[in-house]
Design an enzyme around this catalytic site. Structure first.
Site, short mmCIF file in Angstrom:
data_model
loop_
_atom_site.label_atom_id
_atom_site.label_comp_id
_atom_site.label_asym_id
_atom_site.label_seq_id
_atom_site.Cartn_x
_atom_site.Cartn_y
_atom_site.Cartn_z
N GLU A 59 7.05 -2.45 2.33
CA GLU A 59 6.39 -3.48 3.12
C GLU A 59 5.12 -3.91 2.40
O GLU A 59 4.12 -3.20 2.42
CB GLU A 59 6.02 -2.96 4.52
CG GLU A 59 7.21 -2.74 5.42
CD GLU A 59 6.82 -2.39 6.86
OE1 GLU A 59 5.64 -2.59 7.24
OE2 GLU A 59 7.70 -1.91 7.59
N GLU B 53 8.10 4.56 9.09
CA GLU B 53 6.71 5.03 9.07
C GLU B 53 6.54 6.29 9.92
O GLU B 53 5.58 6.41 10.68
CB GLU B 53 5.76 3.92 9.55
CG GLU B 53 5.73 2.71 8.64
CD GLU B 53 4.58 1.76 8.93
OE1 GLU B 53 4.13 1.70 10.08
OE2 GLU B 53 4.15 1.07 7.99
#
Ligand SMILES: *[C@@H]1O[C@H](CO)[C@@H](O)[C@H](O)[C@H]1NC(C)=O
Ligand SMILES: *[C@@H]1O[C@H](CO)[C@@H](O)[C@H](O)[C@H]1NC(C)=O
Ligand SMILES: *[C@@H]1O[C@H](CO)[C@@H](O)[C@H](O)[C@H]1NC(C)=O
Ligand SMILES: *[C@@H]1O[C@H](CO)[C@@H](O)[C@H](O)[C@H]1NC(C)=O
Ligand SMILES: *[C@@H]1O[C@H](CO)[C@@H](O)[C@H](O)[C@H]1NC(C)=O
Ligand SMILES: *[C@@H]1O[C@H](CO)[C@@H](O)[C@H](O)[C@H]1NC(C)=O
Ligand SMILES: *[C@@H]1O[C@H](CO)[C@@H](O)[C@H](O)[C@H]1NC(C)=O
Length: 676
Positions: free
Chosen positions: A300, A221
């Site tokens: 995710e 991320e």
């Protein structure tokens, strides 16, 4: 559909094998039955046989709008499982439960802080750290293959994951100008050394070399601009990509971010994947617009959520979970469910968030010890409605017919009878058995000259002033913020307040208050000992880049007594490492007064079984089982019980220690279930 302990879901007519498995499960899961031959599709190939038939020519490919593995179509049905959050003895059980749900892949992060627990000192299983039993990543990946699952590897070096410092080792903080998660030379040199060690072990386990790893993530991320990672340094991602390739990584590389946060964390030519919980169609449409010629993957898909201490426990219904999973798969995307089984933030390994714009610690929110996550398998590995939902939905979408095992039986849990506290050690008793460093400087724990110059990583740090005269109505002031909580003692007696509500975090003793001061009362002291016991409650894993340089202890300013600067005499690191815990001596008859103390009880066990330690009668602290720091507890919740898995127990006497900050109970209770 739920089933009770010992009952095997699956083919009811397989009575003989069923009873064998029931017995095996009662002997703990140390014994494993090869269930492949009692699987439902005996005559079908395994996943590996299917994808490697005719030899391995290539790996996972994103060269078209759908994935192929070795030139055969594949939709990834993956679930996250962090080996370091689950006892090794249970890895196979959890992996088989994944495969039995129809998953064809397992995703794991790799925690640098555990694998290089001191600067230049590594542990990949049997490396001598307290976590060694959780660190055989090679074995985990090999087991995944044995259980017929592919592996998606997320080696970080930053992993977020609600894990202490996002998986970064705290000793990095000893370098004044280091900038983690950037191209900073010093940081990159440490990453280089670590990756070399790690990939020496892992590159042979890649799919093209006959192993299980089919994809490897770059950073984590990194494009999370919403939370201020600006400016995103693409050169850092390029550097990591280069390092992975230099170290022999040949499988598919990808990055992972939330599309609505933008694509600044991506690299040209490298597959971008999506992270989210809701709005699947919107997120996947953005991803598709960004890279129209590549397969779609949700790296995710958040099945539930984690909790910070004092929050209400987060839950998400199976219906809501199933609806979005269905939406993802109907969109034609692959998925990794984060988490499919969360496990536990053992010891002091919980991470924390920072939720505001301040450059310091005010918005700090530590995570709880349980990482149950309201995932399809619970913290202790039980099946939930989300598990059955997943199984049904995957069965509907999966076009590849391969062998799948029956669901393993659940592991039995047991609420042991309450045990009594038999002895205690005061703070002074603990300090007497610790390393005492003479210094007049208030240093953060990372800067202590201990652990082969790696400093103190976790636990508590005591700042001590001896031979101090304290007049009546004196005021102690701590400039800056405390990282993260402090107990003030004079001559061993607790002077700071006993924690009662979460509003207390706004007052003296906690990180939220800047320049906090404490009135030391109406007594006068001659030649007194003043001690400040500071707790590291877990380093931030999620926040802005500049918030990543976070030291623990006291370091932000002076200590003042009645407005005069107070120097200290000693610093005592209380790390609560296993060997030290097991060697503690001079146990006293307990007197149960307020203040920080270590309490001991003995749990006698005939046959170790999973259990939960029920801490509802205690206030705040942590638990140690047979020397290993199990986890933290806090009456303010939400978590009230700590998972104690059978592999951490032994037949006979087990030593259970409780370090309580404020107000002890006289007993320790157990529960069969996790209580929020
Ligand atoms: C994808 O395409 C590139 C360029 O044609 C090729 O070099 C590579 O081998 C392909 N990858 C796979 C896994 O097939
Ligand atoms: C592979 O998937 C693509 C896209 O769904 C499809 O067009 C193609 O027919 C599939 N190939 C095989 C062999 O099933
Ligand atoms: C101390 O650290 C160095 C690297 O910094 C390492 O090579 C050495 O093995 C360590 N010593 C011990 C006793 O762990
Ligand atoms: C503390 O008080 C004692 C007794 O009054 C005195 O002798 C001593 O000098 C004082 N110490 C300091 C550091 O002021
Ligand atoms: C205690 O000190 C505070 C200021 O530090 C002062 O306001 C207060 O009157 C004092 N109380 C007594 C009883 O001396
Ligand atoms: C805390 O003290 C520092 C230095 O003494 C000062 O700069 C800062 O403004 C103070 N903060 C608060 C909230 O009083
Ligand atoms: C002060 O206390 C220490 C023990 O903490 C003791 O050794 C010392 O003799 C005391 N000094 C005086 C002046 O009472």
């Amino acid at each position: 559909m739920r089933f009770t302990l010992g009952q095997i879901p699956g083919r009811p007519n397989n009575a003989i094998k069923t009873s064998v498995i029931v017995i095996a499960s009662q002997i703990l899961f140390v014994l494993f039955i090869d269930m492949a031959d009692c699987a439902t599709f005996d005559n079908l190939p395994t996943l590996y046989q299917y994808y490697t038939a005719g030899g391995i020519k290539t790996g996972l490919s994103d060269n078209q709008t759908y994935f192929t593995l070795n030139n055969k179509n594949i939709t990834l049905f993956s679930g996250a499982l962090h080996y370091f959050r689950v006892p090794k003895v249970y890895w196979r059980d959890r992996l088989r439960k994944y495969r039995a749900a129809g998953l064809n892949a397992v995703e794991t992060y790799v925690p640098w802080n555990l694998h290089e627990y001191e600067n230049g000192v590594f542990d990949f299983g049997n490396g001598g750290s307290d976590f060694e039993d959780f660190l055989d990543v090679v074995q985990f990946i090999e087991l995944a293959k044995e259980e017929d699952l592919f592996v998606i590897l997320r080696p970080g070096p930053y992993i977020c994951a609600e894990w202490e410092f996002g998986g970064l080792p705290s000793w990095l903080l000893r370098y004044e100008n280091i900038k983690v998660r950037t191209t900073n030379k010093q940081y990159i040199e440490f990453v280089e050394r670590y990756f070399k060690k790690l990939f020496e072990l892992l590159t042979p386990l890649q799919f093209r070399k006959g192993g299980a790893i089919i994809a490897v993530q770059i950073e984590n991320e990194y494009g999370n601009t919403k939370y201020g990672n600006k400016p995103v340094e693409t050169a850092y991602l390029e550097k990591l990509k280069e390092l992975l390739m230099q170290n022999g990584v040949v499988e598919l590389l990808y990055t992972s971010d939330t599309p609505t946060n933008g694509f600044s964390g991506t690299l040209p030519g490298v597959l971008a994947t999506a992270n989210f919980q809701e709005g699947a169609t919107h997120e996947l449409t953005l991803l598709k617009e960004f890279q129209p010629n590549k397969p779609l993957m949700v790296m995710e898909y958040w099945t539930g959520w984690f909790d910070h201490w004092t929050e209400k426990h987060h839950t998400r219904t199976a219906e809501e979970f199933g609806k979005v999973l269905e939406e993802i798969l109907s969109f034609g995307a692959s998925v990794n469910m984060y988490m499919f089984h969360g496990g536990t933030n053992w010891g002091f390994m919980n991470g924390a968030n920072i939720d505001d714009d301040s450059f310091d610690n005010r918005g700090y929110q530590p995570d709880i010890t349980s990482y149950d996550y309201d995932a399809p398998l619970t913290e202790s590995g039980d099946y939930t409605d989300k598990y059955y939902k997943t199984k049904d939905i995957i069965a509907k979408h999966n076009k590849i017919k391969v062998r799948q095992p029956d669901m393993p039986a659940s592991t039995e849990r047991f609420a042991y009878s309450s045990i009594h506290i038999i002895s205690e050690l005061s703070l002074e008793d603990l300090v007497e058995q610790s390393k005492v460093l003479s210094t007049d400087k208030v240093l953060p724990m990372e800067m202590l000259p201990i652990n082969n110059d790696s400093g103190q990583s976790y636990g508590y740090i005591v700042y001590r002033k001896n031979n101090l005269n304290i007049s009546k109505n004196s005021t102690l002031k701590i400039e800056g913020r405390i990282c993260d909580s402090v107990l003030v003692l004079i001559n061993g007696q607790l002077k700071s307040r006993i924690l009662k509500s979460k509003e207390d975090f706004e007052g003296f003793g906690y990180w939220k208050l800047q320049n906090g001061s404490l009135n030391l009362g109406n007594e006068e002291y001659k030649n007194a000992t003043l001690e400040l016991v500071v707790e590291n409650w877990g380093r931030v894993n999620f926040g802005k880049l500049y918030q990543f340089n976070q030291h623990k202890g006291l370091w932000q300013g002076n200590l003042l007594l009645n407005d005069h600067v107070l120097t200290i005499d000693q610093i005592i690191p209380l790390e609560f490492k296993k060997k030290w815990n097991n060697g503690l001596k001079n146990w006293k008859v307990p007197i149960f007064e307020s203040g920080p103390k270590l309490y001991k009880a003995i749990l006698n066990v005939d046959e170790p079984k999973d259990t939960y330690v029920d801490m509802r009668e205690w206030n705040k602290g942590f638990i140690i089982i047979n020397g290993f720091v199990l986890g933290r507890y806090l009456r303010l919740g939400p978590q009230q019980t700590a998972y104690l898995p059978a592999p951490l127990l032994k037949k006979g006497e087990n030593e259970l220690l409780v370090f309580e900050h404020f107000s002890p109970s006289k007993q320790i209770k157990f529960s069969e279930n996790l209580i929020f």
